[in-house]
Every structure is written in C-alpha cells, then in structure tokens.
Design a protein around this motif. Structure first.
Motif, PDB file in Angstrom:
ATOM      1  N   LEU A  93       0.831  -1.206   0.000  1.00 52.91           N
ATOM      2  CA  LEU A  93       0.000   0.000   0.000  1.00 52.91           C
ATOM      3  C   LEU A  93       0.868   1.260   0.000  1.00 52.91           C
ATOM      4  CD1 LEU A  93      -2.751  -1.135   2.513  1.00 52.91           C
ATOM      5  CD2 LEU A  93      -3.054  -0.730   0.072  1.00 52.91           C
ATOM      6  N   ILE A  94       1.930   1.259   0.793  1.00 51.44           N
ATOM      7  CA  ILE A  94       2.814   2.432   0.844  1.00 51.44           C
ATOM      8  C   ILE A  94       3.507   2.641  -0.496  1.00 51.44           C
ATOM      9  CG2 ILE A  94       4.937   3.351   1.872  1.00 51.44           C
ATOM     10  CD1 ILE A  94       4.084   1.987   4.491  1.00 51.44           C
ATOM     11  N   ARG A  95       3.965   1.551  -1.115  1.00 49.67           N
ATOM     12  CA  ARG A  95       4.726   1.661  -2.363  1.00 49.67           C
ATOM     13  C   ARG A  95       3.849   1.990  -3.569  1.00 49.67           C
ATOM     14  NH1 ARG A  95       9.539  -1.660  -2.381  1.00 49.67           N
ATOM     15  NH2 ARG A  95       9.561  -1.374  -4.638  1.00 49.67           N
ATOM     16  N   LEU A  96       2.625   1.459  -3.599  1.00 49.22           N
ATOM     17  CA  LEU A  96       1.841   1.507  -4.831  1.00 49.22           C
ATOM     18  C   LEU A  96       0.652   2.453  -4.793  1.00 49.22           C
ATOM     19  CD1 LEU A  96       1.791  -2.277  -5.829  1.00 49.22           C
ATOM     20  CD2 LEU A  96       3.418  -0.512  -6.484  1.00 49.22           C
ATOM     21  N   LEU A  97       0.097   2.721  -3.632  1.00 44.86           N
ATOM     22  CA  LEU A  97      -1.134   3.504  -3.580  1.00 44.86           C
ATOM     23  C   LEU A  97      -0.809   4.997  -3.598  1.00 44.86           C
ATOM     24  CD1 LEU A  97      -4.135   2.710  -3.391  1.00 44.86           C
ATOM     25  CD2 LEU A  97      -4.004   3.165  -0.938  1.00 44.86           C
ATOM     26  N   PRO A  98      -1.317   5.749  -4.572  1.00 43.31           N
ATOM     27  CA  PRO A  98      -1.064   7.197  -4.586  1.00 43.31           C
ATOM     28  C   PRO A  98      -1.644   7.864  -3.341  1.00 43.31           C
ATOM     29  CG  PRO A  98      -1.969   6.452  -6.688  1.00 43.31           C
ATOM     30  CD  PRO A  98      -2.119   5.314  -5.732  1.00 43.31           C
ATOM     31  N   ALA A  99      -0.991   8.927  -2.890  1.00 39.08           N
ATOM     32  CA  ALA A  99      -1.458   9.644  -1.707  1.00 39.08           C
ATOM     33  C   ALA A  99      -2.821  10.280  -1.966  1.00 39.08           C
ATOM     34  CB  ALA A  99      -0.447  10.713  -1.301  1.00 39.08           C
ATOM     35  N   GLU A 100      -3.687  10.180  -0.966  1.00 38.81           N
ATOM     36  CA  GLU A 100      -4.998  10.831  -0.953  1.00 38.81           C
ATOM     37  C   GLU A 100      -5.857  10.440  -2.157  1.00 38.81           C
ATOM     38  OE1 GLU A 100      -5.181  14.885   0.403  1.00 38.81           O
ATOM     39  OE2 GLU A 100      -3.100  14.820   1.099  1.00 38.81           O
ATOM     40  N   ASP A 101      -5.718   9.201  -2.593  1.00 39.05           N
ATOM     41  CA  ASP A 101      -6.540   8.655  -3.680  1.00 39.05           C
ATOM     42  C   ASP A 101      -7.553   7.707  -3.045  1.00 39.05           C
ATOM     43  OD1 ASP A 101      -7.530   7.933  -6.119  1.00 39.05           O
ATOM     44  OD2 ASP A 101      -5.857   6.617  -6.658  1.00 39.05           O
ATOM     45  N   PRO A 102      -8.833   8.091  -2.960  1.00 35.79           N
ATOM     46  CA  PRO A 102      -9.808   7.297  -2.204  1.00 35.79           C
ATOM     47  C   PRO A 102     -10.026   5.896  -2.782  1.00 35.79           C
ATOM     48  CG  PRO A 102     -10.647   9.509  -2.638  1.00 35.79           C
ATOM     49  CD  PRO A 102      -9.426   9.339  -3.489  1.00 35.79           C
ATOM     50  N   HIS A 103     -10.015   4.903  -1.893  1.00 36.90           N
ATOM     51  CA  HIS A 103     -10.307   3.524  -2.267  1.00 36.90           C
ATOM     52  C   HIS A 103     -11.062   2.865  -1.118  1.00 36.90           C
ATOM     53  CE1 HIS A 103      -7.943   3.213  -6.004  1.00 36.90           C
ATOM     54  NE2 HIS A 103      -7.087   4.034  -5.407  1.00 36.90           N
ATOM     55  N   PRO A 104     -12.322   3.262  -0.892  1.00 33.59           N
ATOM     56  CA  PRO A 104     -13.064   2.703   0.248  1.00 33.59           C
ATOM     57  C   PRO A 104     -13.251   1.195   0.166  1.00 33.59           C
ATOM     58  CG  PRO A 104     -14.507   4.001  -1.199  1.00 33.59           C
ATOM     59  CD  PRO A 104     -13.108   4.277  -1.636  1.00 33.59           C
ATOM     60  N   GLY A 105     -13.440   0.656  -1.040  1.00 34.02           N
ATOM     61  CA  GLY A 105     -13.589  -0.787  -1.175  1.00 34.02           C
ATOM     62  C   GLY A 105     -12.318  -1.530  -0.808  1.00 34.02           C
ATOM     63  N   LEU A 106     -11.170  -0.994  -1.221  1.00 36.24           N
ATOM     64  CA  LEU A 106      -9.886  -1.605  -0.883  1.00 36.24           C
ATOM     65  C   LEU A 106      -9.632  -1.524   0.617  1.00 36.24           C
ATOM     66  CD1 LEU A 106      -7.251  -2.893  -1.937  1.00 36.24           C
ATOM     67  CD2 LEU A 106      -6.326  -0.576  -2.171  1.00 36.24           C
ATOM     68  N   PHE A 107     -10.030  -0.411   1.234  1.00 33.88           N
ATOM     69  CA  PHE A 107      -9.885  -0.272   2.685  1.00 33.88           C
ATOM     70  C   PHE A 107     -10.673  -1.371   3.399  1.00 33.88           C
ATOM     71  CE2 PHE A 107     -11.313   1.257   6.812  1.00 33.88           C
ATOM     72  CZ  PHE A 107     -10.122   1.671   7.396  1.00 33.88           C
ATOM     73  N   GLU A 108     -11.893  -1.603   2.963  1.00 36.68           N
ATOM     74  CA  GLU A 108     -12.722  -2.642   3.573  1.00 36.68           C
ATOM     75  C   GLU A 108     -12.106  -4.022   3.368  1.00 36.68           C
ATOM     76  OE1 GLU A 108     -15.830  -3.737   5.951  1.00 36.68           O
ATOM     77  OE2 GLU A 108     -15.313  -1.694   5.341  1.00 36.68           O
ATOM     78  N   HIS A 109     -11.578  -4.263   2.174  1.00 34.77           N
ATOM     79  CA  HIS A 109     -10.918  -5.545   1.880  1.00 34.77           C
ATOM     80  C   HIS A 109      -9.697  -5.724   2.780  1.00 34.77           C
ATOM     81  CE1 HIS A 109      -9.962  -8.683  -1.406  1.00 34.77           C
ATOM     82  NE2 HIS A 109      -9.148  -8.902  -0.382  1.00 34.77           N
ATOM     83  N   TYR A 110      -8.933  -4.664   2.974  1.00 37.91           N
ATOM     84  CA  TYR A 110      -7.751  -4.722   3.843  1.00 37.91           C
ATOM     85  C   TYR A 110      -8.154  -5.077   5.267  1.00 37.91           C
ATOM     86  CZ  TYR A 110      -3.787  -2.915   6.573  1.00 37.91           C
ATOM     87  OH  TYR A 110      -2.741  -2.773   7.450  1.00 37.91           O
ATOM     88  N   ALA A 111      -9.186  -4.415   5.796  1.00 40.53           N
ATOM     89  CA  ALA A 111      -9.643  -4.681   7.156  1.00 40.53           C
ATOM     90  C   ALA A 111     -10.087  -6.136   7.306  1.00 40.53           C
ATOM     91  CB  ALA A 111     -10.778  -3.731   7.522  1.00 40.53           C
ATOM     92  N   MET A 112     -10.799  -6.660   6.318  1.00 39.94           N
ATOM     93  CA  MET A 112     -11.270  -8.047   6.373  1.00 39.94           C
ATOM     94  C   MET A 112     -10.106  -9.024   6.253  1.00 39.94           C
ATOM     95  SD  MET A 112     -14.730  -7.708   4.047  1.00 39.94           S
ATOM     96  CE  MET A 112     -15.034  -9.474   4.098  1.00 39.94           C
ATOM     97  N   THR A 113      -9.084  -8.664   5.469  1.00 39.08           N
ATOM     98  CA  THR A 113      -7.910  -9.526   5.336  1.00 39.08           C
ATOM     99  C   THR A 113      -7.151  -9.612   6.647  1.00 39.08           C
ATOM    100  OG1 THR A 113      -7.718  -8.971   2.984  1.00 39.08           O
ATOM    101  CG2 THR A 113      -5.790  -9.940   4.037  1.00 39.08           C
ATOM    102  N   LEU A 114      -6.980  -8.482   7.338  1.00 39.40           N
ATOM    103  CA  LEU A 114      -6.317  -8.502   8.648  1.00 39.40           C
ATOM    104  C   LEU A 114      -7.075  -9.398   9.623  1.00 39.40           C
ATOM    105  CD1 LEU A 114      -5.232  -4.802   9.294  1.00 39.40           C
ATOM    106  CD2 LEU A 114      -3.882  -6.683   8.358  1.00 39.40           C
ATOM    107  N   GLN A 115      -8.387  -9.283   9.611  1.00 39.59           N
ATOM    108  CA  GLN A 115      -9.203 -10.097  10.501  1.00 39.59           C
ATOM    109  C   GLN A 115      -9.011 -11.584  10.188  1.00 39.59           C
ATOM    110  OE1 GLN A 115     -13.440  -9.372  10.171  1.00 39.59           O
ATOM    111  NE2 GLN A 115     -13.721  -9.716  12.357  1.00 39.59           N
ATOM    112  N   ALA A 116      -8.970 -11.921   8.908  1.00 39.07           N
ATOM    113  CA  ALA A 116      -8.780 -13.316   8.506  1.00 39.07           C
ATOM    114  C   ALA A 116      -7.388 -13.819   8.884  1.00 39.07           C
ATOM    115  CB  ALA A 116      -9.011 -13.461   7.002  1.00 39.07           C
ATOM    116  N   LEU A 117      -6.367 -12.973   8.742  1.00 39.29           N
ATOM    117  CA  LEU A 117      -5.017 -13.354   9.161  1.00 39.29           C
ATOM    118  C   LEU A 117      -4.963 -13.619  10.654  1.00 39.29           C
ATOM    119  CD1 LEU A 117      -2.835 -10.803   7.134  1.00 39.29           C
ATOM    120  CD2 LEU A 117      -2.933 -13.274   6.773  1.00 39.29           C
TER     121      LEU A 117
END
Length: 232
Positions: A93-117
């Motif tokens: 995310l730090i390397r590839l995601l542009p600053a201040e570029d909204p991605h609410p769906g990706l944020f939700e996916h990230y949160a669910m992935t952490l929970q699954a891990l």
C-alpha cells in the motif's frame, strides 16, 4: 482545517524531530501521511499497525497533523507468518497507492484480510486476493478467463502475461508461462486445482513487478530471514 472523523489503520511510523512521529495511514479516503505530536505518550502507543483506529486530521497540505487518534476496535494480533503477511500488505500500500486517492472498497478488503489473518485463515489465498484487488483498484487488472484478443482461455493452452495488456496465448515453451487450467482456476478462486495457488503467486509477482520498479520489498526479505532462522 480539521477533517471529520475517519476509520484508519497505521501502515508505518518513524521518528520525526524530537518527540514526534511521521505516520503513514490507510483510510477510506486513501493513503495519508501525518505528524503525531508527543509520540512517546499514551496516544503514541496506539500508532501501530493492525489496530483499528478513528482519527481526525488537521491541515490542508500533503503532510497533515493528527488532531485525534483513538482505538476503534480489537487489535489484530499477528505473529509469525501472519505478521509478515500483514507487513507485506502494508508495504504494498505504501509503495503503490497514490497519496490521498480514495479507495473505500480496498480499505474494507484490507480490514477483512487482517481479521482473517488474525484468526488463522490460510495465508496464500488471502494474499493473492488482496494483490489482485489492489491491482484492479489501481487500474492494472486484467481478465483471467480471456486473452488479450478477447478469446476464452483454453484449459489446455499455454499463456504468458503481458503486464500492461493481459494474457497472450503462446505455442512454444518458455520461462514463466501459465497453463490455461491454472488461469481458469484462479478466475474462480478454485485452489483445489493442482498448481493453481503456486501459479497465482507467480502471476501476481509478474503483474506487480513493473509497478514496484525493480526495488525489492523489505517485508519479503524479512520474511525470508525469518524462515531461515533457527527456532526452538
């Protein structure tokens, strides 16, 4: 100027000046960087990865100030391979995601992935799904069941990835190819097909390589050191 409260996760922190820290954050509004004052205090203890947070930011420039930072859920306690997997997601995310570029769906996916891990779900399918979602959100996704000419992928065919275009069928053996049956299994997330999960890992590495610019991932190197180190 103070923004409205937002959910967030810390991706990375580092010292800044005498008592502050620079904090890379992931929010539904995108990746942000902010200064946390008095980072050695109680609030600073919350500025760590994998903890659901609620934040408020102040400032108009690219480097904002954390006006408020509070825990907003149960920490995702990761250790061993799940920990390195979480660090890998953060580095992507730090390397590839542009600053201040909204991605609410990706944020939700990230949160669910952490929970699954955190609950011990198998790592590889989780990582491949997140890599694929990230590529798609950034506009670099491609079809897994059709080639660059729009033809259906044949189960008995051989294909190579053209990162900027998609999959191309080839007739001659060469390094880095993918079997059609593996690609079709990936399209359905059917990891029971022999070789599909290993092929998905190779495919995502090839697809991410141009975006990473040839610079190695620190989290991957740390993980390899962890795997090679003797443990009781």
């Amino acid at each position: 100027m103070r923004a409205s409260p937002s959910p967030a996760f810390v991706l990375h922190t580092r010292p800044y000046k005498e008592t502050s820290a620079l904090v890379d954050l992931f929010t539904p509004g995108g990746r942000l960087r902010a200064v946390l004052r008095n980072a050695r205090g109680k609030t600073g203890s919350l500025a760590r990865p994998f903890l659901p947070l609620e934040i408020e930011l102040r400032g108009r420039g690219e480097l904002k100030t954390l006006a408020r930072l509070e825990g907003a859920g149960i920490p995702h306690l990761l250790a061993g391979e799940p920990l390195f997997s979480g660090l890998y997601l953060n580095e992507l995310l730090i390397r590839l995601l542009p600053a201040e570029d909204p991605h609410p769906g990706l944020f939700e996916h990230y949160a669910m992935t952490l929970q699954a891990l955190a609950v011990g779900r198998p790592l590889e399918p989780l990582l491949r799904a997140f890599e694929w979602r990230l590529l798609d959100e950034l506009g670099y996704g491609f079809a897994l069941d059709r080639d660059i000419h729009g033809l259906p992928v044949a189960a008995d065919g051989l294909y190579r990835l053209l990162p900027e275009a998609g999959l191309e069928r080839v007739e001659l053996l060469q390094p880095g190819l993918f079997h059609g049956r593996e690609l079709l299994a990936m399209a359905e997330a059917d990891w029971s097909v022999p070789g599909a999960l290993a092929a998905a890992k190779r495919l995502m590495r090839q697809a991410l390589a141009p975006q990473l610019g040839g610079r190695p991932l620190v989290s991957r190197e740390l993980f390899m050191t962890f795997k090679e180190s003797p443990r009781d």
